[in-house]
Design a protein around this motif. Structure first.
Motif, mmCIF file in Angstrom:
data_model
loop_
_atom_site.group_PDB
_atom_site.id
_atom_site.type_symbol
_atom_site.label_atom_id
_atom_site.label_comp_id
_atom_site.label_asym_id
_atom_site.label_seq_id
_atom_site.Cartn_x
_atom_site.Cartn_y
_atom_site.Cartn_z
ATOM 1 N N ASP A 60 23.508 -53.408 25.978
ATOM 2 C CA ASP A 60 23.950 -54.576 26.695
ATOM 3 C C ASP A 60 23.229 -55.585 25.799
ATOM 4 O O ASP A 60 22.472 -55.005 24.640
ATOM 5 C CB ASP A 60 23.286 -54.760 27.999
ATOM 6 C CG ASP A 60 23.317 -55.957 29.085
ATOM 7 O OD1 ASP A 60 24.432 -56.995 28.664
ATOM 8 O OD2 ASP A 60 22.662 -55.606 30.331
ATOM 9 N N LYS A 107 29.307 -57.484 25.809
ATOM 10 C CA LYS A 107 29.023 -57.105 28.228
ATOM 11 C C LYS A 107 28.639 -55.259 28.096
ATOM 12 O O LYS A 107 28.796 -54.592 27.007
ATOM 13 C CB LYS A 107 30.819 -56.734 27.360
ATOM 14 C CG LYS A 107 31.347 -56.295 29.195
ATOM 15 C CD LYS A 107 32.390 -56.445 29.963
ATOM 16 C CE LYS A 107 33.175 -55.583 31.216
ATOM 17 N NZ LYS A 107 34.354 -56.151 31.103
ATOM 18 N N ARG A 108 28.113 -55.364 28.763
ATOM 19 C CA ARG A 108 27.012 -54.180 29.668
ATOM 20 C C ARG A 108 28.370 -52.892 29.237
ATOM 21 O O ARG A 108 29.048 -53.526 30.337
ATOM 22 C CB ARG A 108 26.657 -54.176 30.453
ATOM 23 C CG ARG A 108 25.905 -53.123 30.847
ATOM 24 C CD ARG A 108 25.241 -53.343 33.066
ATOM 25 N NE ARG A 108 24.443 -52.052 32.945
ATOM 26 C CZ ARG A 108 23.182 -51.979 32.597
ATOM 27 N NH1 ARG A 108 22.262 -53.435 32.459
ATOM 28 N NH2 ARG A 108 21.924 -51.130 32.559
ATOM 29 N N ARG A 109 28.419 -52.143 28.738
ATOM 30 C CA ARG A 109 29.080 -50.684 28.685
ATOM 31 C C ARG A 109 28.491 -48.967 28.092
ATOM 32 O O ARG A 109 27.485 -49.741 27.118
ATOM 33 C CB ARG A 109 30.146 -51.096 27.731
ATOM 34 C CG ARG A 109 29.992 -51.384 26.614
ATOM 35 C CD ARG A 109 31.452 -51.741 25.643
ATOM 36 N NE ARG A 109 31.932 -53.217 26.512
ATOM 37 C CZ ARG A 109 32.996 -53.561 26.081
ATOM 38 N NH1 ARG A 109 33.799 -52.794 25.555
ATOM 39 N NH2 ARG A 109 33.757 -54.547 26.983
ATOM 40 N N ARG A 110 29.487 -48.446 27.956
ATOM 41 C CA ARG A 110 28.961 -46.826 27.508
ATOM 42 C C ARG A 110 29.156 -47.389 26.201
ATOM 43 O O ARG A 110 30.763 -47.610 25.890
ATOM 44 C CB ARG A 110 29.815 -46.166 27.756
ATOM 45 C CG ARG A 110 29.499 -44.651 27.952
ATOM 46 C CD ARG A 110 30.360 -43.756 28.724
ATOM 47 N NE ARG A 110 31.812 -43.230 27.842
ATOM 48 C CZ ARG A 110 32.457 -42.179 27.908
ATOM 49 N NH1 ARG A 110 31.798 -41.327 28.971
ATOM 50 N NH2 ARG A 110 33.666 -42.374 27.725
ATOM 51 N N CYS A 111 29.212 -46.877 25.495
ATOM 52 C CA CYS A 111 29.578 -47.295 24.348
ATOM 53 C C CYS A 111 28.906 -45.448 22.561
ATOM 54 O O CYS A 111 28.592 -44.730 22.684
ATOM 55 C CB CYS A 111 28.750 -48.505 23.051
ATOM 56 S SG CYS A 111 29.487 -48.614 21.629
#
Length: 77
Positions: free
Chosen positions: A36, A40-44
């Motif tokens: 984050d 954009k807040r996400r799995r990476c």
């Protein structure tokens, strides 16, 4: 090798957000984290990140506002 941990500042290297600064807010397993900050807040996937030697003080699962504030306070945003 730099440790992957909550609060580690990273730079996205792949995808449309490449070059943006982010912070790890949760470690899911040995290959994936939740990021984050200036993204954009996400799995990476860790292969899409370049970890820096900088860290910020945040708790696991910190909100988007907390992540952005921590990056801004550290002068990284």
């Amino acid at each position: 090798m730099i440790a992957v941990e909550v609060g580690r500042v990273c730079v996205k290297t792949l995808g449309r957000e490449a070059g943006n600064t982010c912070v790890i807010v949760d470690v899911l397993d040995k290959n994936f984290v939740v990021i984050d900050g200036n993204v954009k807040r996400r799995r990476c996937n860790l292969k899409h990140l370049e970890a820096t030697d900088k860290t910020v003080e945040i708790e696991k699962g910190a909100s988007t506002e907390e992540a952005k504030m921590a990056l801004d306070t550290a002068g990284l945003l």
